[in-house]
Write an enzyme that holds these catalytic residues in place. Structure first.
Site, PDB file in Angstrom:
ATOM      1  N   THR A 150      48.160 -25.493  54.120  1.00  0.00           N
ATOM      2  CA  THR A 150      47.549 -25.610  53.218  1.00  0.00           C
ATOM      3  C   THR A 150      46.099 -25.277  53.322  1.00  0.00           C
ATOM      4  O   THR A 150      44.877 -26.007  53.092  1.00  0.00           O
ATOM      5  CB  THR A 150      47.314 -27.378  52.770  1.00  0.00           C
ATOM      6  N   LYS A 180      54.603 -16.440  51.966  1.00  0.00           N
ATOM      7  CA  LYS A 180      55.209 -17.685  51.517  1.00  0.00           C
ATOM      8  C   LYS A 180      55.607 -17.509  50.306  1.00  0.00           C
ATOM      9  O   LYS A 180      54.623 -17.404  49.550  1.00  0.00           O
ATOM     10  CB  LYS A 180      54.023 -18.760  52.081  1.00  0.00           C
ATOM     11  N   GLU A 191      53.372 -26.422  61.603  1.00  0.00           N
ATOM     12  CA  GLU A 191      52.353 -26.023  60.646  1.00  0.00           C
ATOM     13  C   GLU A 191      51.663 -27.218  60.352  1.00  0.00           C
ATOM     14  O   GLU A 191      52.301 -28.244  59.298  1.00  0.00           O
ATOM     15  CB  GLU A 191      53.034 -25.459  59.395  1.00  0.00           C
ATOM     16  N   ARG A 212      45.640 -31.290  54.699  1.00  0.00           N
ATOM     17  CA  ARG A 212      45.699 -32.030  53.623  1.00  0.00           C
ATOM     18  C   ARG A 212      45.181 -33.550  53.930  1.00  0.00           C
ATOM     19  O   ARG A 212      44.851 -34.297  53.098  1.00  0.00           O
ATOM     20  CB  ARG A 212      47.178 -32.497  53.168  1.00  0.00           C
TER      21      ARG A 212
END
Ligand code: 3PG
Length: 215
Positions: free
Chosen positions: A69, A129, A42, A46
């Site tokens: 993210t 999640k 994953e 960021r």
């Protein structure tokens, strides 16, 4: 037909959450994950290197690469264009989920409250999640939340480590567990693939229920 990416995460039961500062590290990192026995990544949006890192990993063909993210529809588009096979979002964004559905890419939105789980279900998402897992109540919170939502699967992430991994995996409603502990950013930045491969292999052994000193 190719197995759905979310289902594949459930096969591995672990999702390494990755931060790459330089896409030049992407291939080496993917190799270390594969060699460690966990061909899943994953790659979080960021850093500016995320998109190219996803592209590099996806091109290898031996790693299930997703984007993490993801907080905007623009990032969904960039993730899909780069070859991501799944999208992870820290929270629940209707716009992100709907764009993922339009693009035909599986999405794991964040949900830690009953309201957020219900909203996810309304959007057609039943695997979420659970983030940040550690401070949101950990495994007991997931167990309580799963009582009214029998068909919902959770991917706890955030503050998870080797000491509490088993508690999460013991819950039938936990599909997989995410975290950065097996591939910390500094090891990635240093390109220390031997150490990283060993950490990944340790995590895989824990999941398989084997003691570390076993052959
Ligand atoms: C995430 O984005 O999923 C988390 O930041 C990962 O959490 P961890 O670094 O505590 O494992």
């Amino acid at each position: 037909m190719a197995q759905d990416a979310i289902e594949q995460l459930g096969t591995h039961r672990l999702v390494p959450v990755l931060v790459l500062d330089d896409a030049a590290r992407a291939d080496g990192l993917a190799g270390a994950l594969v060699d460690g026995g966990l061909p899943v990544a994953e790659v979080t949006f960021r850093t500016a290197a995320a998109e190219e890192s996803i592209r590099v990993m996806a091109a290898r063909g031996d790693v299930l690469v997703g984007a993490g993210t993801v907080v905007s529809v623009d990032q969904v588009e960039r993730a899909v264009a780069a070859g991501a096979r799944f999208v992870v979002s820290p929270g629940l964004s209707r716009a992100v989920v709907e764009r993922c559905h339009e693009r035909g890419i599986p999405v794991l939105p964040g949900a830690v409250t009953a309201t957020e789980v219900q909203q996810s279900l309304e959007l057609g998402v039943s695997t979420v999640k659970f983030f940040p897992a550690g401070t949101a109540g950990g495994a007991p919170a997931i167990a309580a939340l799963s009582a009214p939502f029998g068909g919902v699967r959770f991917v706890p992430t955030g503050g998870v480590g080797p000491s509490d991994l088993a508690a999460y995996l013991a819950l039938p409603c936990v599909h997989a567990v995410g975290g950065s502990w097996m591939a910390p950013r500094d090891l990635v930045a240093a390109g220390d693939w031997a150490t990283l491969r060993a950490a990944v292999a340790d995590a895989v052994r824990l999941v398989n229920g084997r003691r570390r000193d076993e052959p």
